[in-house]
Write an enzyme that holds these catalytic residues in place. Structure first.
Site, short mmCIF file in Angstrom:
data_model
loop_
_atom_site.label_atom_id
_atom_site.label_comp_id
_atom_site.label_asym_id
_atom_site.label_seq_id
_atom_site.Cartn_x
_atom_site.Cartn_y
_atom_site.Cartn_z
N HIS A 1 0.80 -1.23 0.00
CA HIS A 1 0.00 0.00 0.00
C HIS A 1 0.83 1.27 0.00
O HIS A 1 0.29 2.37 -0.12
CB HIS A 1 -1.03 -0.01 1.15
CG HIS A 1 -0.50 0.21 2.52
ND1 HIS A 1 -0.61 1.41 3.18
CD2 HIS A 1 0.14 -0.62 3.38
CE1 HIS A 1 -0.08 1.30 4.39
NE2 HIS A 1 0.37 0.08 4.53
N CYS B 1 -0.68 10.57 17.64
CA CYS B 1 -1.59 11.36 18.46
C CYS B 1 -2.19 10.45 19.52
O CYS B 1 -2.85 9.47 19.19
CB CYS B 1 -2.74 11.90 17.62
SG CYS B 1 -2.36 13.44 16.86
#
Ligand SMILES: Cc1ncc(COP(=O)(O)O)c(C=O)c1O
Length: 386
Positions: A201, A325
């Site tokens: 990917h 995050c």
């Protein structure tokens, strides 16, 4: 407003030719390669052809390739699989502090299972020193795993030199080439590595498929148990459509390395030139020359990175902080921490732009101008508050 995607190191869009190649394998040619009837045989042929294509791109024998569910599985298979199979030869593994978590967390798992792991430091450019590898080597070292090119800053490790160094040692050499594949020519008949991981990917192929190259003679303990697929090395029905797409993506990306390298270097230069002209305060992170051309990591001192990313997103520009995050706060990137231990401002204010299929000069010019404008505005706000 046109959406501009400059986060290709995170994942990349499927190339239309890849999709076309894959489509029949979802519907008419949907067979299981292990079935002996004609629908099964058709799938087997497609799988074999895809393997031949990838083997020829990498210049290796087909039997050295094991298809996996992606880069993470390939890294885990190489690291856990090799260490567990060969623990009678030694207990020590060498890696670096800037590896992808697929490698770092696999190494941490080995530590829990009683292995001793050395995490090599890097210099300010993100490179491991050959001398440090040499000094870390012990008689009981069985595996060295160092990434080819870094996903956050693009720095390329001295893979050739480390491979040469290990020629006289029992330790085998694995490299995570997930970001390098498609940007650097990987001629595995020349490169002194024993195992290498790739993921589709990142090269405009489908998600959920990758491979581990294992040089002839290398044995790893299987991670999955079940059927006898992949020569009993990786159980589970093969993801035929994805593998077919992976092969097409390998072919396409390998054919255009030079042309894309030039284009992405120009993109990076455009960003740098515009910011310099606009007198934006910034540092480029990573090695100047030994770098993957599609990744540009930059620090904008005293700019809140969450605000910058949000403002870019509102301007329809998708970039990445290169940091995880967690619970609303941005954790400093382990890669930048390893590079700039004492320069926390540079670590806190880093952002990654990564280029790929579909990006145009016009898009990059807008990224440059919008980023300059936002950075200046955020800097002013920061100065006003403090
Ligand atoms: C260097 C590197 N290794 C491994 C991986 C994991 O690959 P995958 O997403 O195919 O599991 C990534 C993906 O971000 C990567 O950049």
């Amino acid at each position: 407003m046109e959406l501009i995607y400059v986060d290709h190191a995170a994942t990349s869009p499927l190339h239309p030719d890849v999709l076309n190649e894959m489509l029949p394998y979802f519907q008419t040619h949907f067979g299981n390669p292990s079935s002996i009837h004609q629908i099964g045989r058709q799938a087997r042929q497609a799988l074999d052809k895809a393997r031949r294509t990838i083997a020829s791109v990498l210049n290796v024998h087909e039997q050295t390739l094991i298809f996996t569910s992606g880069g993470t599985e390939a890294d885990n298979m190489a690291i856990l699989g090799y260490a567990l199979e060969h623990k009678s030869k030694g207990n020590h593994i060498i890696t670096s502090k800037v590896e992808h978590h697929a490698v770092l967390h696999a190494c941490q798992e080995l530590e829990k299972r009683g292995f001793d792991v050395t995490y090599l430091p890097v210099d300010e450019t993100g490179r491991v020193k050959l001398n440090d590898v040499q000094e870390a080597l012990r008689d009981d070292t069985i595996l060295v795993t160092l990434m080819f090119g870094n996903n956050e800053v693009g720095t390329i490790q001295p893979i050739e030199e480390v491979g040469q160094l290990l020629q006289e040692h029992q330790a085998v050499f694995h490299t995570d080439a997930v970001q390098a594949c498609g940007m650097v020519e990987l001629n595995l008949s020349q490169l002194p590595v024993d195992m290498l991981s790739v993921s589709a990917h990142k090269i405009n192929g489908p998600k959920g498929v990758g491979l581990l190259y294992m040089k002839e003679g290398i044995k790893v303990k299987p991670v999955l148990f079940g059927g006898e697929q992949e020569r009993k090395r990786r159980a589970g029905t093969e993801n035929v459509a994805a593998v077919v797409g992976f092969a097409k993506a390998m072919e396409l990306s390998n054919r255009s390395i030079m042309e894309r390298t030039e284009r992405y270097q120009k993109f990076a230069q455009t960003l740098i030139d515009v910011w310099s002209k606009k007198e934006v305060d910034f540092y480029v992170n990573g090695h100047q020359h030994e770098r993957l051309p599609h990744v540009l990591n930059v620090s904008f001192p005293y700019v809140n990175i969450e605000s910058l990313l949000m403002n870019l997103d509102m301007a329809s520009i998708c970039a990445s902080s290169g940091s995880a995050c967690t619970a609303g706060s941005i954790e400093p990137s382990h890669v930048l921490v390893a590079m700039f231990e004492n320069e926390s401002e540079r670590v806190q204010s880093a952002i990654r732009f990564s280029f790929g299929f579909g990006n145009t000069n016009e898009q990059i010019e807008r990224v440059a101008l919008d980023t300059a404008e936002i950075v200046k505005r955020l800097r002013q706000q920061e100065e006003y508050i403090s």
